[in-house]
Design a protein around this motif. Structure first.
Motif, PDB file in Angstrom:
ATOM      1  N   SER A   1       0.254-108.501 -15.453  1.00 19.68           N
ATOM      2  CA  SER A   1       0.239-108.016 -13.948  1.00 19.68           C
ATOM      3  C   SER A   1       1.663-108.333 -13.507  1.00 19.68           C
ATOM      4  O   SER A   1       2.343-107.476 -12.746  1.00 19.68           O
ATOM      5  N   ALA A   2       2.208-109.426 -13.907  1.00 18.54           N
ATOM      6  CA  ALA A   2       3.616-109.933 -13.497  1.00 18.54           C
ATOM      7  C   ALA A   2       4.450-109.162 -14.123  1.00 18.54           C
ATOM      8  O   ALA A   2       5.679-108.532 -13.108  1.00 18.54           O
ATOM      9  N   THR A   3       4.491-108.876 -15.344  1.00 20.21           N
ATOM     10  CA  THR A   3       5.325-107.783 -16.060  1.00 20.21           C
ATOM     11  C   THR A   3       5.190-106.407 -15.442  1.00 20.21           C
ATOM     12  O   THR A   3       6.442-105.762 -15.178  1.00 20.21           O
ATOM     13  N   GLY A   4       3.997-105.878 -15.095  1.00 20.07           N
ATOM     14  CA  GLY A   4       4.119-104.578 -14.386  1.00 20.07           C
ATOM     15  C   GLY A   4       4.704-104.669 -13.158  1.00 20.07           C
ATOM     16  O   GLY A   4       5.453-103.667 -12.666  1.00 20.07           O
ATOM     17  N   ALA A   5       4.493-105.660 -12.543  1.00 14.48           N
ATOM     18  CA  ALA A   5       5.252-105.804 -11.060  1.00 14.48           C
ATOM     19  C   ALA A   5       6.663-105.813 -11.086  1.00 14.48           C
ATOM     20  O   ALA A   5       7.461-104.893 -10.318  1.00 14.48           O
ATOM     21  N   ALA A   6       7.359-106.203 -12.253  1.00 12.05           N
ATOM     22  CA  ALA A   6       8.547-106.185 -12.331  1.00 12.05           C
ATOM     23  C   ALA A   6       9.037-104.989 -12.877  1.00 12.05           C
ATOM     24  O   ALA A   6      10.179-104.432 -12.290  1.00 12.05           O
ATOM     25  N   VAL A   7       8.417-104.247 -13.674  1.00 11.44           N
ATOM     26  CA  VAL A   7       8.857-102.993 -14.065  1.00 11.44           C
ATOM     27  C   VAL A   7       8.693-101.753 -12.936  1.00 11.44           C
ATOM     28  O   VAL A   7       9.584-101.399 -12.603  1.00 11.44           O
ATOM     29  N   ILE A   8       7.713-102.247 -12.177  1.00  7.92           N
ATOM     30  CA  ILE A   8       7.560-101.196 -10.990  1.00  7.92           C
ATOM     31  C   ILE A   8       8.517-101.508  -9.825  1.00  7.92           C
ATOM     32  O   ILE A   8       9.044-100.600  -9.374  1.00  7.92           O
ATOM     33  N   ALA A   9       8.833-102.803  -9.651  1.00 10.44           N
ATOM     34  CA  ALA A   9       9.925-102.890  -8.709  1.00 10.44           C
ATOM     35  C   ALA A   9      11.443-102.529  -9.155  1.00 10.44           C
ATOM     36  O   ALA A   9      11.997-102.215  -8.365  1.00 10.44           O
TER      37      ALA A   9
ATOM     38  N   LEU B   1      13.052-103.404   0.401  1.00  8.02           N
ATOM     39  CA  LEU B   1      11.667-103.533   0.534  1.00  8.02           C
ATOM     40  C   LEU B   1      10.887-103.740  -0.506  1.00  8.02           C
ATOM     41  O   LEU B   1       9.695-104.457  -0.830  1.00  8.02           O
ATOM     42  N   ALA B   2      11.433-103.192  -1.798  1.00 11.37           N
ATOM     43  CA  ALA B   2      10.843-103.496  -3.271  1.00 11.37           C
ATOM     44  C   ALA B   2      10.830-105.042  -3.460  1.00 11.37           C
ATOM     45  O   ALA B   2       9.946-105.694  -4.122  1.00 11.37           O
ATOM     46  N   LEU B   3      11.594-106.102  -3.163  1.00 12.90           N
ATOM     47  CA  LEU B   3      11.930-107.396  -3.369  1.00 12.90           C
ATOM     48  C   LEU B   3      10.622-108.026  -2.798  1.00 12.90           C
ATOM     49  O   LEU B   3      10.204-108.866  -3.372  1.00 12.90           O
TER      50      LEU B   3
ATOM     51  N   LEU C   1       7.731-109.880  -4.857  1.00 16.04           N
ATOM     52  CA  LEU C   1       7.562-111.284  -4.840  1.00 16.04           C
ATOM     53  C   LEU C   1       6.020-111.516  -4.383  1.00 16.04           C
ATOM     54  O   LEU C   1       5.461-112.477  -4.985  1.00 16.04           O
ATOM     55  N   GLY C   2       5.390-110.606  -3.487  1.00 15.32           N
ATOM     56  CA  GLY C   2       3.864-110.775  -3.310  1.00 15.32           C
ATOM     57  C   GLY C   2       3.192-110.634  -4.362  1.00 15.32           C
ATOM     58  O   GLY C   2       2.224-111.356  -4.582  1.00 15.32           O
ATOM     59  N   THR C   3       3.460-109.537  -5.031  1.00 18.65           N
ATOM     60  CA  THR C   3       2.657-109.317  -6.493  1.00 18.65           C
ATOM     61  C   THR C   3       2.724-110.352  -7.418  1.00 18.65           C
ATOM     62  O   THR C   3       1.962-110.830  -8.137  1.00 18.65           O
ATOM     63  N   LEU C   4       3.981-110.886  -7.533  1.00 19.65           N
ATOM     64  CA  LEU C   4       4.034-112.092  -8.578  1.00 19.65           C
ATOM     65  C   LEU C   4       3.371-113.267  -8.172  1.00 19.65           C
ATOM     66  O   LEU C   4       2.988-114.063  -8.860  1.00 19.65           O
TER      67      LEU C   4
ATOM     68  N   ALA D   1      -3.266-108.307  -6.589  1.00 14.41           N
ATOM     69  CA  ALA D   1      -2.190-108.137  -7.338  1.00 14.41           C
ATOM     70  C   ALA D   1      -1.985-106.753  -7.610  1.00 14.41           C
ATOM     71  O   ALA D   1      -1.056-105.861  -7.705  1.00 14.41           O
ATOM     72  N   VAL D   2      -3.021-106.016  -8.193  1.00 16.72           N
ATOM     73  CA  VAL D   2      -3.128-104.831  -8.501  1.00 16.72           C
ATOM     74  C   VAL D   2      -2.866-103.673  -7.508  1.00 16.72           C
ATOM     75  O   VAL D   2      -2.547-102.784  -7.609  1.00 16.72           O
ATOM     76  N   VAL D   3      -3.463-104.107  -6.411  1.00 18.78           N
ATOM     77  CA  VAL D   3      -3.665-103.347  -5.178  1.00 18.78           C
ATOM     78  C   VAL D   3      -2.071-103.391  -4.561  1.00 18.78           C
ATOM     79  O   VAL D   3      -1.496-102.496  -4.203  1.00 18.78           O
ATOM     80  N   ALA D   4      -1.334-104.416  -4.653  1.00 18.85           N
ATOM     81  CA  ALA D   4      -0.014-104.662  -4.314  1.00 18.85           C
ATOM     82  C   ALA D   4       0.901-103.783  -5.313  1.00 18.85           C
ATOM     83  O   ALA D   4       1.973-103.156  -4.949  1.00 18.85           O
ATOM     84  N   MET D   5       0.709-103.756  -6.693  1.00 15.72           N
ATOM     85  CA  MET D   5       1.510-102.845  -7.401  1.00 15.72           C
ATOM     86  C   MET D   5       1.274-101.331  -7.095  1.00 15.72           C
ATOM     87  O   MET D   5       2.178-100.524  -6.988  1.00 15.72           O
TER      88      MET D   5
END
Length: 108
Positions: A28-36, A46-48, A52-55, A91-95
Motif C-alpha cells: 500500500s505504501a509503495t502504491g501510494a508513492a507510485v500514485i503520488a 495537493l499530491a504531497l 503522506l496521509g496514505t503513508l 489507505a486504499v480509499v486514500a489512494m
C-alpha cells in the motif's frame, strides 16, 4: 464471542498471517508513492498531503497487523478488534481518492 474467534491458531499460521499484513501494508505504501509520483503533475502540491496521509494509514496498518498476532500470557487469544483492516481500508480509499482527483482536476 464465538469459540472460533477466541481460539489461537496452531503452528506457524500466526507468523505467516502477521507477515502477510506487513507485506500488504508495504504494498500500500509503495502504491501510494507510485500514485503520488504519477499524479503530482496534475495535482501539484495537493499530491504531497494525500501521499503522506496514505503513508500514515499504511504505516498504522503495518504496526497494527504486526502486533495483531502477538500474544501475551495474560491475553490467551488473538486480537480481532478490526483496527488493522480499518486503517488498511482507509489507505486504499486514500489512494483511490488521489487517483479520482487526478482524473477530475484538469491540469498537467
Amino acid at each position: 464471542m464465538s469459540e472460533f474467534a477466541t481460539a489461537s491458531p496452531h503452528g506457524a499460521q500466526p507468523e505467516r498471517t502477521a507477515l502477510s499484513w506487513q507485506r500488504t501494508a508495504l504494498a500500500s505504501a509503495t502504491g501510494a508513492a507510485v500514485i503520488a509520483r504519477h499524479s503530482s503533475e496534475t495535482l501539484g502540491v495537493l499530491a504531497l498531503p494525500l501521499f503522506l496521509g496514505t503513508l500514515g494509514f499504511a504505516a498504522a496498518a503495518f504496526f497494527l497487523g504486526r502486533h495483531r498476532y502477538d500474544l501475551s500470557p495474560a491475553e490467551p487469544a488473538r486480537r480481532r478488534d478490526g483496527r488493522a483492516p480499518f486503517v488498511l481500508t482507509l489507505a486504499v480509499v486514500a489512494m483511490a481518492l488521489t487517483e479520482l482527483l487526478a482524473l477530475v482536476i484538469p491540469g498537467g
